[in-house]
Motif scaffolding. Structure first.
Motif, PDB file in Angstrom:
ATOM      1  N   ARG A 116       0.834  -1.203   0.000  1.00 17.11           N
ATOM      2  CA  ARG A 116       0.000   0.000   0.000  1.00 17.11           C
ATOM      3  C   ARG A 116       0.873   1.259   0.000  1.00 17.11           C
ATOM      4  O   ARG A 116       0.660   2.177  -0.779  1.00 17.11           O
ATOM      5  CB  ARG A 116      -0.927  -0.003   1.212  1.00 17.11           C
ATOM      6  CG  ARG A 116      -1.749   1.281   1.304  1.00 17.11           C
ATOM      7  CD  ARG A 116      -2.726   1.296   2.456  1.00 17.11           C
ATOM      8  NE  ARG A 116      -2.057   1.012   3.711  1.00 17.11           N
ATOM      9  CZ  ARG A 116      -2.612   0.322   4.703  1.00 17.11           C
ATOM     10  NH1 ARG A 116      -3.822  -0.148   4.598  1.00 17.11           N
ATOM     11  NH2 ARG A 116      -1.948   0.121   5.815  1.00 17.11           N
ATOM     12  N   GLU A 117       1.868   1.287   0.866  1.00 15.82           N
ATOM     13  CA  GLU A 117       2.664   2.500   0.975  1.00 15.82           C
ATOM     14  C   GLU A 117       3.532   2.735  -0.257  1.00 15.82           C
ATOM     15  O   GLU A 117       3.644   3.856  -0.738  1.00 15.82           O
ATOM     16  CB  GLU A 117       3.539   2.469   2.224  1.00 15.82           C
ATOM     17  CG  GLU A 117       4.237   3.780   2.431  1.00 15.82           C
ATOM     18  CD  GLU A 117       4.997   3.861   3.731  1.00 15.82           C
ATOM     19  OE1 GLU A 117       5.627   4.899   3.949  1.00 15.82           O
ATOM     20  OE2 GLU A 117       4.978   2.899   4.516  1.00 15.82           O
ATOM     21  N   VAL A 118       4.125   1.695  -0.791  1.00 19.64           N
ATOM     22  CA  VAL A 118       4.959   1.847  -1.989  1.00 19.64           C
ATOM     23  C   VAL A 118       4.105   2.343  -3.156  1.00 19.64           C
ATOM     24  O   VAL A 118       4.499   3.265  -3.885  1.00 19.64           O
ATOM     25  CB  VAL A 118       5.691   0.534  -2.328  1.00 19.64           C
ATOM     26  CG1 VAL A 118       6.337   0.614  -3.707  1.00 19.64           C
ATOM     27  CG2 VAL A 118       6.736   0.225  -1.266  1.00 19.64           C
ATOM     28  N   PHE A 119       2.917   1.755  -3.322  1.00 22.69           N
ATOM     29  CA  PHE A 119       2.030   2.194  -4.398  1.00 22.69           C
ATOM     30  C   PHE A 119       1.642   3.659  -4.207  1.00 22.69           C
ATOM     31  O   PHE A 119       1.654   4.446  -5.148  1.00 22.69           O
ATOM     32  CB  PHE A 119       0.771   1.317  -4.454  1.00 22.69           C
ATOM     33  CG  PHE A 119      -0.074   1.609  -5.658  1.00 22.69           C
ATOM     34  CD1 PHE A 119       0.170   0.993  -6.863  1.00 22.69           C
ATOM     35  CD2 PHE A 119      -1.114   2.537  -5.580  1.00 22.69           C
ATOM     36  CE1 PHE A 119      -0.602   1.277  -7.984  1.00 22.69           C
ATOM     37  CE2 PHE A 119      -1.886   2.825  -6.680  1.00 22.69           C
ATOM     38  CZ  PHE A 119      -1.632   2.200  -7.885  1.00 22.69           C
ATOM     39  N   THR A 120       1.318   4.033  -2.987  1.00 24.24           N
ATOM     40  CA  THR A 120       0.938   5.410  -2.675  1.00 24.24           C
ATOM     41  C   THR A 120       2.079   6.382  -2.949  1.00 24.24           C
ATOM     42  O   THR A 120       1.888   7.430  -3.567  1.00 24.24           O
ATOM     43  CB  THR A 120       0.490   5.519  -1.200  1.00 24.24           C
ATOM     44  OG1 THR A 120      -0.644   4.675  -1.004  1.00 24.24           O
ATOM     45  CG2 THR A 120       0.132   6.937  -0.835  1.00 24.24           C
ATOM     46  N   LEU A 121       3.261   6.038  -2.495  1.00 22.56           N
ATOM     47  CA  LEU A 121       4.409   6.913  -2.699  1.00 22.56           C
ATOM     48  C   LEU A 121       4.710   7.121  -4.182  1.00 22.56           C
ATOM     49  O   LEU A 121       5.013   8.227  -4.612  1.00 22.56           O
ATOM     50  CB  LEU A 121       5.645   6.327  -2.007  1.00 22.56           C
ATOM     51  CG  LEU A 121       5.639   6.351  -0.488  1.00 22.56           C
ATOM     52  CD1 LEU A 121       6.797   5.515   0.049  1.00 22.56           C
ATOM     53  CD2 LEU A 121       5.710   7.769   0.030  1.00 22.56           C
TER      54      LEU A 121
END
Length: 166
Positions: A116-121
């Motif tokens: 989730r965080e990698v995609f968001t970043l």
């Protein structure tokens, strides 16, 4: 970098992008604003720990990320996703449409970390793979693979929902 003028300049330059990062990460503008303030407070308090090996933005996002995860540990679990969420299967094309973007965000928030965080970043904060890798203290290849897998998971979830609707 420890003068008041330098700190004011850093705040002016990065407060908006750190807030945007936290908003995408948390899904709450109110929480993002609160965490952004705490991020800069911690940055000023610990300015002597900034060694210059990473960019100021990456350092601030690291602080913000840790504060966000601390807030998750303190709050109650969120409600489960609704059973029926109308969703398109073409994720990239429909992000431009506000209602479809909200549905996509629901799926995004159902992903496990670090996907989730990698995609968001990468998608919403426009961080490059080298910057993401630096933030996680991993390799650039790890960032690329994690982003690719997250994208595939989102597309698959949205395709499945679309097929269930048909």
């Amino acid at each position: 970098m420890s003068t008041t003028a330098d700190l004011d300049e850093i705040y002016q330059q990065y407060s908006g992008t750190v807030t945007a990062y936290l908003t995408r990460l948390s899904g709450s503008a109110e929480l993002a604003e609160e965490l952004m303030q705490e991020t800069f407070y911690r940055a000023v308090k610990n300015i002597d720990r900034f060694d210059g090996r990473s960019s100021v933005y990456t350092w601030l996002c690291g602080i913000a990320k840790h504060l966000y995860y601390d807030s998750l540990r303190r709050r109650k679990p969120t409600e489960p996703l609704p059973e029926e969420i109308p969703a398109p299967y073409d994720f990239a094309e429909n992000l431009a449409q506000k209602d479809q973007a909200m549905i996509a965000h629901r799926y995004l928030h159902s992903l496990e970390e670090p996907y989730r965080e990698v995609f968001t970043l990468r998608t919403f904060c426009d961080l490059s793979h080298p910057q993401i890798a630096e933030l996680f203290k991993k390799s650039e290849a790890w960032s690329r693979v994690t982003y690719y897998r997250a994208r595939c998971m989102l597309q698959e979830a949205m395709k499945e929902n679309q097929h269930e609707k048909e």
